[in-house]
Design an enzyme around this catalytic site. Structure first.
Site, PDB file in Angstrom:
ATOM      1  N   LYS A 185       0.841  -1.218   0.000  1.00 21.97           N
ATOM      2  CA  LYS A 185       0.000   0.000   0.000  1.00 21.97           C
ATOM      3  C   LYS A 185       0.865   1.252   0.000  1.00 21.97           C
ATOM      4  CE  LYS A 185       0.797   1.280   4.347  1.00 21.97           C
ATOM      5  NZ  LYS A 185       1.205   2.589   4.860  1.00 21.97           N
ATOM      6  N   THR A 242      -3.628   5.542   3.729  1.00 28.37           N
ATOM      7  CA  THR A 242      -2.393   6.214   3.293  1.00 28.37           C
ATOM      8  C   THR A 242      -2.521   6.902   1.935  1.00 28.37           C
ATOM      9  OG1 THR A 242      -1.637   3.958   3.000  1.00 28.37           O
ATOM     10  CG2 THR A 242      -0.470   5.238   4.577  1.00 28.37           C
TER      11      THR A 242
HETATM   12  O1  LIG Z   1       1.703   2.832   7.671  1.00 24.78           O
HETATM   13  C1  LIG Z   1       1.218   3.884   8.012  1.00 24.78           C
HETATM   14  C2  LIG Z   1      -0.214   4.034   8.300  1.00 24.78           C
HETATM   15  O2  LIG Z   1      -0.864   2.813   8.412  1.00 24.78           O
HETATM   16  C3  LIG Z   1       2.062   5.074   8.082  1.00 24.78           C
HETATM   17  O3  LIG Z   1       2.214   5.534   6.805  1.00 24.78           O
HETATM   18  P1  LIG Z   1       3.519   6.339   6.366  1.00 24.78           P
HETATM   19  O4  LIG Z   1       4.706   5.463   6.609  1.00 24.78           O
HETATM   20  O5  LIG Z   1       3.267   6.653   4.931  1.00 24.78           O
HETATM   21  O6  LIG Z   1       3.550   7.585   7.209  1.00 24.78           O
END
Ligand SMILES: O=C(CO)COP(=O)(O)O
Ligand SMILES: NC(=O)C1=CN([C@@H]2O[C@H](COP(=O)(O)OP(=O)(O)OC[C@H]3O[C@@H](n4cnc5c(N)ncnc54)[C@H](O)[C@@H]3O)[C@@H](O)[C@H]2O)C=CC1
Length: 320
Positions: A185, A242
């Site tokens: 993701k 995200t």
């Molecule tokens: O995994 C995450 C939310 O589930 C955090 O996302 P980021 O690493 O893009 O900040």
């Protein structure tokens, strides 16, 4: 069951704060000065500012303090996991190790569970993943996560022990699906950020999320995941979070790409290495993964945003 968190970045600190509601927690940092500062000031001013560490948290740079616990959560970036494990391999032997990272190791193509199995063969590995921003967890906001462990009994024990007042855990024994949902993701979040940053609009983002999710499922099935795992928190849930929130570092990195602006190189952006790993594995397996390949090229500077758009729009038409 006592718990320690190895890695005092944003996520490790947030998890320690939430778990402190269940009892004492040890938060280990590799940096002695940072550990001392956090222990005295009761704050992680670098990675998670403006949140007070509860008294139940002991911050330490002494690994012996941490390995005295029954369960160790590994909250380090994916590309650093192997080095962290190897450095402390002797004291981690036989331990229950719960990886909290999201990604595919670039050098091996492996996920966190396999990296644990390779480096600490007699450890009992598990994975904590799913949609959750460190800031939300630390502020006590409700969050649902996936606890993945191939050992069904251990999975139930960990689910019970790591559930907190604001962290609700669902369990699965499909560790491959859980690993890949969280890892892949991030690649799509970069792509969506780039689309929004370049002014392509919400319709383009919806297309990328949907077709990106199809790539995630294709890849996960090829690697042996169960078909329904990615429909849950670790796949769809985390993708939605995200790809739509500026709290995501992967999404913000994409926004900067789309706007042709620089991004802070000290910030952890797991999707960059994972996009490369995913695209390389897909190419070797003959798997059609155009969005992943494009995000890899975009993230590594091989493509400009206009080139990326043209590449995706000019592909042959096909059935959905
Ligand atoms: O995994 C995450 C939310 O589930 C955090 O996302 P980021 O690493 O893009 O900040
Ligand atoms: N921040 C978030 O909201 C969330 C993060 N995650 C995942 O958690 C993992 C860690 O992310 P963050 O804590 O946010 O990153 P971060 O950049 O805030 O912190 C990473 C921490 O790992 C430490 N570290 C790096 N290499 C190390 C090594 N070899 N040995 C020991 N410690 C080492 C660093 O010193 C730092 O404290 C990532 O895989 C991320 O995808 C998952 C869910 C939410």
């Amino acid at each position: 069951m006592s718990v320690a968190v190895l890695g005092s970045g944003a996520f490790g600190t947030a998890l320690a704060i939430s778990l402190a509601g269940n009892g004492p927690v040890t938060l280990w940092s590799r940096n002695a000065e940072q550990a001392r500062h956090m222990q005295d000031s009761r704050e992680n001013t670098v990675r998670l500012p403006n949140v007070t560490l509860p008294d139940e948290i002991l911050v330490t740079a002494d690994i012996q303090d941490a390995v005295a616990s029954d369960v160790l959560l590994l909250a380090v970036p994916m590309q650093k996991l192997r080095a962290a494990l190897m450095e402390h391999a002797t004291v981690l032997a036989g331990k229950t190790l719960v990886a909290c990272c999201k990604g595919i190791e670039l050098s091996s193509g492996l996920g966190p569970i396999s990296v644990i199995q390779q480096t600490i063969p007699d450890a009992r590995p598990a994975l904590l993943t799913g949609p959750s921003f460190a800031d939300d967890i630390a502020r006590g906001l409700p969050t649902a996560l996936t606890l993945a462990c191939a050992d069904g009994d251990l999975s139930e024990t960990l689910q019970t022990e790591l559930t907190t007042a604001n962290l609700r855990l669902y369990r699965t024994t499909d560790v491959i699906g859980a690993e890949l949902g969280g890892a892949l993701k991030n690649v799509m979040a970069i792509g969506c950020g780039a689309a929004i940053g370049a002014g392509l609009g919400d319709s383009a983002r919806a297309a990328l999320m949907t077709r990106g999710f199809a790539e995630m499922q294709r890849f996960a099935l090829m690697r042996g995941a169960r078909p329904d795992t990615l429909m849950g928190l670790t796949g769809l849930g985390d993708l939605v979070l995200t790809c739509s929130s500026e709290l995501s570092r992967n999404y913000r990195f994409g926004l900067c790409l789309g706007r042709n602006r620089p991004f802070d190189s000290q910030t952890t952006v797991e999707g960059v290495a994972t996009a490369r790993a995913m695209a390389d594995i897909a190419a070797a397996e003959g798997l059609d993964m155009p969005i992943s390949a494009t995000v890899a090229d975009l993230s590594h500077g091989t493509y400009s945003v206009p080139q990326a758009i043209q590449t995706l729009l000019n592909r042959p038409l096909k059935e959905e």
